[in-house]
Design an enzyme around this catalytic site. Structure first.
Site, PDB file in Angstrom:
ATOM      1  N   ARG A 141       0.793  -1.242   0.033  1.00  0.00           N
ATOM      2  CA  ARG A 141      -0.023   0.103  -0.069  1.00  0.00           C
ATOM      3  C   ARG A 141       0.776   1.303  -0.090  1.00  0.00           C
ATOM      4  O   ARG A 141       0.522   2.120  -0.720  1.00  0.00           O
ATOM      5  CB  ARG A 141      -0.967   0.035   1.111  1.00  0.00           C
ATOM      6  CG  ARG A 141      -2.149  -0.924   1.069  1.00  0.00           C
ATOM      7  CD  ARG A 141      -3.101  -0.861   2.295  1.00  0.00           C
ATOM      8  NE  ARG A 141      -2.104  -1.367   3.304  1.00  0.00           N
ATOM      9  CZ  ARG A 141      -2.616  -1.003   4.770  1.00  0.00           C
ATOM     10  NH1 ARG A 141      -3.522  -0.369   4.958  1.00  0.00           N
ATOM     11  NH2 ARG A 141      -1.694  -1.458   5.616  1.00  0.00           N
ATOM     12  N   ASN A 171      -6.224  -2.830   2.030  1.00  0.00           N
ATOM     13  CA  ASN A 171      -6.298  -4.129   2.224  1.00  0.00           C
ATOM     14  C   ASN A 171      -7.441  -4.632   2.546  1.00  0.00           C
ATOM     15  O   ASN A 171      -8.473  -3.649   3.200  1.00  0.00           O
ATOM     16  CB  ASN A 171      -5.374  -4.423   3.650  1.00  0.00           C
ATOM     17  CG  ASN A 171      -3.889  -4.513   3.406  1.00  0.00           C
ATOM     18  OD1 ASN A 171      -3.509  -4.544   2.307  1.00  0.00           O
ATOM     19  ND2 ASN A 171      -3.408  -4.543   4.369  1.00  0.00           N
TER      20      ASN A 171
END
Length: 81
Positions: A14, A32
């Site tokens: 990320r 996520n």
């Protein structure tokens, strides 16, 4: 919307994708999911979107990528939790 399957969580995906998306001037988000996948939306120049997908493939073990249309417009890129 892209759903990335494979070893995609716990590897800094990320944060690294966020940095790359910002540098490419893309909008959208990455997050996520509870099932162990990563969800992302990329909006902007098509070549830059292809570039970030290839970037992700280079830093994560991707088993499969699902794509779904997303009609929501984003103004910037962010990490969602």
């Amino acid at each position: 919307m892209y759903i990335f399957h494979g070893r995609v969580q716990g590897i800094g995906l990320r944060a690294r994708t966020y940095s790359m998306a910002k540098s490419l001037g893309l909008s959208g988000y990455i997050k996520n999911r509870d099932d162990g996948t990563v969800e992302a939306v990329f909006q902007g120049d098509e070549e830059k979107i292809k570039r970030i997908i290839e970037y992700i493939k280079g830093i994560a073990y991707i088993e499969k990528i699902d794509y779904f249309d997303d009609d929501v417009k984003y103004n910037d890129f962010q990490i969602r939790y």
